[in-house]
Design an enzyme around this catalytic site. Structure first.
Site, short mmCIF file in Angstrom:
data_model
loop_
_atom_site.label_atom_id
_atom_site.label_comp_id
_atom_site.label_asym_id
_atom_site.label_seq_id
_atom_site.Cartn_x
_atom_site.Cartn_y
_atom_site.Cartn_z
N SER A 117 0.82 -1.22 0.00
CA SER A 117 0.00 0.00 0.00
C SER A 117 0.85 1.26 0.00
O SER A 117 0.33 2.35 -0.22
CB SER A 117 -0.91 0.01 1.24
OG SER A 117 -0.13 -0.01 2.42
N HIS A 138 -3.19 -3.80 -5.52
CA HIS A 138 -3.47 -3.27 -4.17
C HIS A 138 -4.96 -3.42 -3.84
O HIS A 138 -5.80 -2.72 -4.40
CB HIS A 138 -3.05 -1.81 -4.08
CG HIS A 138 -3.28 -1.21 -2.72
ND1 HIS A 138 -3.62 0.10 -2.53
CD2 HIS A 138 -3.25 -1.77 -1.48
CE1 HIS A 138 -3.79 0.33 -1.24
NE2 HIS A 138 -3.56 -0.80 -0.59
N GLU A 150 -6.45 -1.46 -7.03
CA GLU A 150 -5.53 -0.64 -7.81
C GLU A 150 -4.51 -1.53 -8.51
O GLU A 150 -3.83 -2.33 -7.85
CB GLU A 150 -4.81 0.36 -6.91
CG GLU A 150 -5.72 1.42 -6.32
CD GLU A 150 -5.01 2.35 -5.35
OE1 GLU A 150 -5.29 3.55 -5.40
OE2 GLU A 150 -4.18 1.86 -4.55
N ASN A 188 -4.92 5.86 -1.21
CA ASN A 188 -4.27 6.30 0.02
C ASN A 188 -3.77 7.73 -0.08
O ASN A 188 -3.78 8.48 0.90
CB ASN A 188 -3.11 5.36 0.38
CG ASN A 188 -3.59 4.11 1.09
OD1 ASN A 188 -4.65 4.10 1.71
ND2 ASN A 188 -2.82 3.04 1.00
#
Length: 518
Positions: A117, A138, A150, A188
């Site tokens: 991540s 991800h 992702e 994120n």
């Protein structure tokens, strides 16, 4: 497809459940044999719950569990393995060791994927003899419910791998978004807008965690407030991601961490998993303190004043709303003796309005004009305000029209833009800065954020709901009032406001203007 998952923790077991339920054979491995046993039992229980709720037949659940093959040795030869998904701890050396050992025992045709991540995919790939076979994949926790993944190609990833991973993800019922290998990838990175600004508001003592969460839920319409979210994720994890992304973007002010987190992490105040974070958890935990009851005089006269000519629309709307609720709304430019003064503020402070307009400091208050997702208003109080006048102002703002449910009213310290505006401005600003860098298209940014973070709108579409010009006004006012470069307007918002484009409009790039056949 035969998929080997290395790492049987929370993410690994979730990925195993997701892939097995979609019909793939899953080899599940971990350096701890008991972790694999626990993971298989967990998947069995989760699929059992799906059967109980009618989302899956008992036969399908049994077949899915049967497709999970526990491995005693993560490094066993696997000539039929098509894909490896690594889900071990976030440490470059650990991931490099895992992939190095797998590279030696699996055929060159096996695609390698990391669920990292925060570590750049390119750095992990660079540790391999053949870095072209690795990409990022991800997932978000819990994997079966968070229906977004992702796909992150590294700098040298083979061009056929991202489409293959995308097809796999979407065939299993999730959405795939291909993003560039930048710090925090997409979700994120975008998520830093909310939590970093919430921490800044707390650090400045504008409001406490519970009040900031209430505003985030009831004004902005978020499912969880930022402090609830940090407690759920774990402050140790959140702080590490904040620091990693900030450092990765070379200490970008917009992503600046808070001074509050290091000591709390060191003290073990991580949230739900330790029983104490911003709030307390576990048996006997009281939870956030309830809001104080409204006790002031709701019949005290009030004058609504625009802080500037551009704020007259907000002022007129508040006058009409209060009048329809039966409040004693005064007319005229000057506040009558003893009347409260309420100023809708947009990116500025109540204190500046008091100074510029000569308003009575002891009975002048700010209110956030953002339309609330729920029945909550936000009252801003300066250090010069009288406590009794503040209680009365809260009672006036709590009034509801036609005998409806009263408004909840949060009382916060005066700050530029108040709480909801600053949170929204940061959410939009960080997303706009991502759009500027181009790791994903605007539509993909909004898709990934709504799916990955649960926002009611994608951040760019949210900005469009307010309007590009009005968002720019907010960013400029916050920057001018505070002097903090965190609030400086982005080129993305500035250009689109000037050109009359939506924030979700990708616009024309120089490459679009070239004749490919020339």
């Amino acid at each position: 497809m035969r998929i080997r998952i290395v790492g049987a923790g929370a993410m690994g077991r979730g990925i195993a459940q997701w892939a097995a339920a979609a019909g793939h054979t899953v080899e599940l491995a971990d350096v701890r044999a008991e972790a694999v046993t626990d993971a298989v039992a967990f998947v069995r229980s989760m699929l059992g719950r799906a059967v109980e709720k009618g989302r899956m037949s008992a036969g399908d659940a049994a077949e899915a569990v049967g497709r999970i093959v526990p491995l005693d040795d993560p490094w066993a030869a696997g000539p039929e393995v098509d894909l490896v998904v690594e889900a071990v701890r976030e440490d470059l050396e650990t991931k490099a060791e895992v992939f190095g050992r797998l590279e030696r025992v699996l055929p060159a045709s096996t695609v390698l994927a990391t669920n990292t991540s925060s570590i750049p995919v390119t750095r992990i790939a660079a540790t391999l003899k053949d870095p072209t076979r690795l990409a990022g994949l991800h997932f978000f926790n819990p994997v079966p419910l968070m229906r977004i993944v992702e796909v992150v190609p590294g700098a040298t990833t083979r061009p056929d791998i991202p489409p293959m991973l995308t097809a796999l993800v979407e065939s299993c019922g999730h959405r795939a978004v291909t993003v560039a290998d930048t710090p925090g990838f997409l979700v994120n990175h975008a998520g830093r807008g909310l939590v970093t600004e919430a921490l800044a508001l707390l650090e400045e003592r504008v409001a406490g965690p519970a009040d900031i969460d209430r505003v985030a839920r009831d004004v902005l319409g978020l499912r969880m407030g930022p402090f609830e979210l940090m407690d759920l994720t774990g402050l140790d994890v959140t702080a590490a991601v904040i620091d990693s992304i900030w450092e990765g973007f070379r200490y970008e002010d917009r992503l600046r961490p808070s001074a509050l987190t290091p000591n709390r992490v060191a003290a073990g105040l991580h949230g739900r998993k330790t029983g104490q974070g911003w709030f307390a958890y576990g048996p006997g935990a009281a939870g956030p303190a309830p809001e104080a009851p409204v006790t002031g005089d709701a019949d005290r006269p009030v004058l609504v004043v625009a802080a500037s000519p551009s704020g007259e629309t907000d002022a007129a709307a508040l006058r009409a709303a209060l009048a329809s609720a039966g409040a004693r709304v005064e007319d005229g430019p000057e506040p009558p003796e003893g009347a409260l003064v309420v100023v809708p503020v947009w990116g500025t402070t109540v204190a500046s309005a008091v100074a510029e307009l000569g308003l009575p400091a002891g009975r002048t208050f700010g209110v956030d004009p953002l339309p609330a997702a729920g029945r909550r208003r936000v009252l801003a109080v300066t250090p010069a305000a009288g406590a009794g006048a503040a209680r009365d102002a809260r009672a006036v703002l709590a009034r509801a029209a036609d005998g409806g449910e009263p408004f909840a009213v949060s009382v916060v310290r005066d700050t530029a833009g108040s709480v909801a505006q600053r949170l929204l401005a940061s959410i939009v600003s960080v997303a706009a800065s991502i759009a500027e860098r181009g790791p994903a298209a605007p539509a993909e940014i909004d898709l990934a954020v709504t799916a990955g973070l649960g926002y009611p709108l994608g951040p760019l579409a949210w900005g469009d709901r307010i309007g590009a010009a009005r968002m720019l006004e907010l960013h400029r006012a916050l920057h001018a009032t505070t002097g903090d470069p965190r609030h400086r307007p982005t080129r993305w918002v500035t250009e689109r406001a000037a050109l009359g484009l939506a924030l979700t409009d990708p616009g024309t790039s120089p490459g679009d203007c070239l004749d490919a056949e020339a």
